[in-house]
Design a protein around this motif. Sequence first.
Motif, short mmCIF file in Angstrom:
data_model
loop_
_atom_site.label_atom_id
_atom_site.label_comp_id
_atom_site.label_asym_id
_atom_site.label_seq_id
_atom_site.Cartn_x
_atom_site.Cartn_y
_atom_site.Cartn_z
N THR A 91 0.89 -1.48 0.07
CA THR A 91 -0.29 0.37 0.42
C THR A 91 0.63 1.19 -0.03
OG1 THR A 91 -0.19 0.44 2.52
CG2 THR A 91 -2.01 -1.26 0.85
N HIS A 92 1.74 0.84 -0.12
CA HIS A 92 2.97 2.69 -0.20
C HIS A 92 4.00 1.30 -0.44
CE1 HIS A 92 4.10 6.55 2.07
NE2 HIS A 92 5.02 5.87 0.98
N ALA A 93 4.63 2.41 -1.66
CA ALA A 93 5.57 1.77 -2.67
C ALA A 93 6.67 3.58 -3.43
CB ALA A 93 5.56 1.10 -3.48
N HIS A 94 7.22 3.49 -3.57
CA HIS A 94 7.82 4.70 -4.80
C HIS A 94 8.77 4.11 -5.94
CE1 HIS A 94 6.40 6.98 -1.44
NE2 HIS A 94 7.43 7.07 -0.19
N ILE A 95 7.95 3.58 -6.71
CA ILE A 95 8.59 2.82 -8.03
C ILE A 95 8.24 4.24 -8.89
CG2 ILE A 95 8.45 1.48 -9.73
CD1 ILE A 95 8.17 0.54 -7.43
N ASN A 96 8.61 5.37 -7.87
CA ASN A 96 8.76 7.07 -8.86
C ASN A 96 9.78 7.45 -8.50
OD1 ASN A 96 7.30 6.86 -6.37
ND2 ASN A 96 5.84 9.02 -6.98
N LEU A 98 -12.91 15.89 -3.52
CA LEU A 98 -12.29 15.09 -4.33
C LEU A 98 -12.64 13.25 -3.66
CD1 LEU A 98 -8.20 16.17 -5.60
CD2 LEU A 98 -10.88 16.78 -6.88
N LYS A 99 -13.22 12.75 -2.52
CA LYS A 99 -13.48 12.18 -2.27
C LYS A 99 -12.44 10.51 -2.40
CE LYS A 99 -18.63 12.33 -3.83
NZ LYS A 99 -18.47 13.68 -4.38
N LYS A 100 -11.13 11.01 -1.39
CA LYS A 100 -10.33 10.00 -1.91
C LYS A 100 -10.16 9.94 -0.11
CE LYS A 100 -9.76 9.79 -6.37
NZ LYS A 100 -10.09 8.57 -7.20
N PRO A 101 -9.95 8.75 -0.04
CA PRO A 101 -8.43 8.25 1.03
C PRO A 101 -7.32 9.21 0.95
CG PRO A 101 -9.04 5.93 -0.29
CD PRO A 101 -9.56 7.15 -1.27
N TYR A 149 -13.43 9.26 4.01
CA TYR A 149 -13.29 8.17 2.44
C TYR A 149 -11.87 7.11 3.00
CZ TYR A 149 -16.11 11.13 0.33
OH TYR A 149 -17.46 11.64 -0.33
N GLY A 150 -11.74 8.01 4.68
CA GLY A 150 -10.77 6.66 5.44
C GLY A 150 -10.05 7.70 4.97
N GLY A 151 -8.39 6.50 5.55
CA GLY A 151 -6.89 7.22 5.65
C GLY A 151 -5.84 6.05 5.72
N VAL A 152 -4.68 6.26 6.07
CA VAL A 152 -4.29 5.41 6.54
C VAL A 152 -2.41 5.93 7.31
CG1 VAL A 152 -2.96 4.84 4.43
CG2 VAL A 152 -2.59 3.19 6.61
N MET A 153 -2.40 5.49 8.44
CA MET A 153 -0.92 5.95 8.99
C MET A 153 -0.28 5.34 8.77
SD MET A 153 -2.44 8.71 11.28
CE MET A 153 -1.10 9.11 11.21
N HIS A 154 0.75 6.01 7.74
CA HIS A 154 1.54 4.76 6.63
C HIS A 154 2.61 4.87 8.11
CE1 HIS A 154 5.42 5.27 4.44
NE2 HIS A 154 5.38 6.69 4.80
N CYS A 155 3.86 3.62 7.83
CA CYS A 155 4.88 3.60 8.81
C CYS A 155 4.60 4.20 10.14
CB CYS A 155 6.28 3.76 7.72
SG CYS A 155 7.42 3.39 8.74
N PHE A 156 3.72 3.18 11.07
CA PHE A 156 3.21 4.48 12.03
C PHE A 156 3.91 3.97 12.85
CE2 PHE A 156 0.71 3.89 16.47
CZ PHE A 156 -0.18 5.21 16.48
N LEU A 193 -10.07 0.37 1.79
CA LEU A 193 -9.63 1.37 1.73
C LEU A 193 -9.58 1.66 -0.12
CD1 LEU A 193 -8.98 3.76 3.55
CD2 LEU A 193 -6.76 2.81 3.59
N PHE A 194 -8.74 1.68 -0.59
CA PHE A 194 -8.24 1.94 -1.92
C PHE A 194 -9.27 2.34 -3.13
CE2 PHE A 194 -4.30 1.86 0.69
CZ PHE A 194 -3.88 3.24 0.92
#
Length: 252
Positions: free
Chosen positions: A5-10, A121-124, A149-156, A249-250
């Motif tokens: 759910t969290h990657a930086h291929i960019n 924009l109706k996005k998590p 629309y929810g959300g996530v605490m990344h790398c908590f 979620l997504f």
Amino acid sequence: MLIDTHAHINDERLLPKAAEIHATLGEKGLESVVVVGYDRPSSECAVALSAEYERFYAAVGIHPHDSKSASAEDYDRFTDLCKLQKTVAFGEIGLDYYYDLSDRATQQKVFREQIELAHFLKKPMIFHVRDAYGDALKILKENAANLEYGGVMHCFGGSAEMMREFVKLGLHIAFGGAVTFKNFGKADVVKAVPKGRLLLETDCPYMTPVPYRGKDNLPEYIGLVRDKIQEWREDEDVEKITSENAVKLFNL
Ligand code: NI
């Protein structure tokens, strides 16, 4: 199948390998990967990757580090990019008082602006919070109505008590490679996350799990994160519940 759910291929370290990474996802047990933006160019890159590759999805937003450069043009661009079906989230946004690369007042202002925009924009949302859980919780509580629309605490990395506060706001809690570190010390927090709110991530190329420390992290190493959490939550099928949570979620 797993979902990162969290990657930086960019990220410039992984972008040249995007095709190769994507081609082997299936055999590595991954269903999909959310490529997360941190400024305008990286968000545009995430969206381009999601358009080109079936298993990549995109998130757009400005990282707290870059808050000082946020502009109305960025928000206009994100508004357009969020109309695309494979742009599944707004992020990563939040507060980072560890590095303080943008001053705190600016971080808070840009965080609030992006929460409002994401809701419009109706996005998590995907939240990056480091050494700033108190202020982040305060801002999120003030914005409870914008968390529809929810959300996530990344790398908590907070306490169990803090985790429960975010869960009360309807948020998910994600863990990555840090769970494999000797000094992680938060197994109790991982165990206490409600089943319906747990997510897996890599944050690649960062946060490389043991035993690959010193190398760039990759989506395929997410299995090590699952294995560690599975040890702590032995009565559950961690892969199954986290993937179901991510799909919901997504809207994957
Ligand atoms: Ni990140």
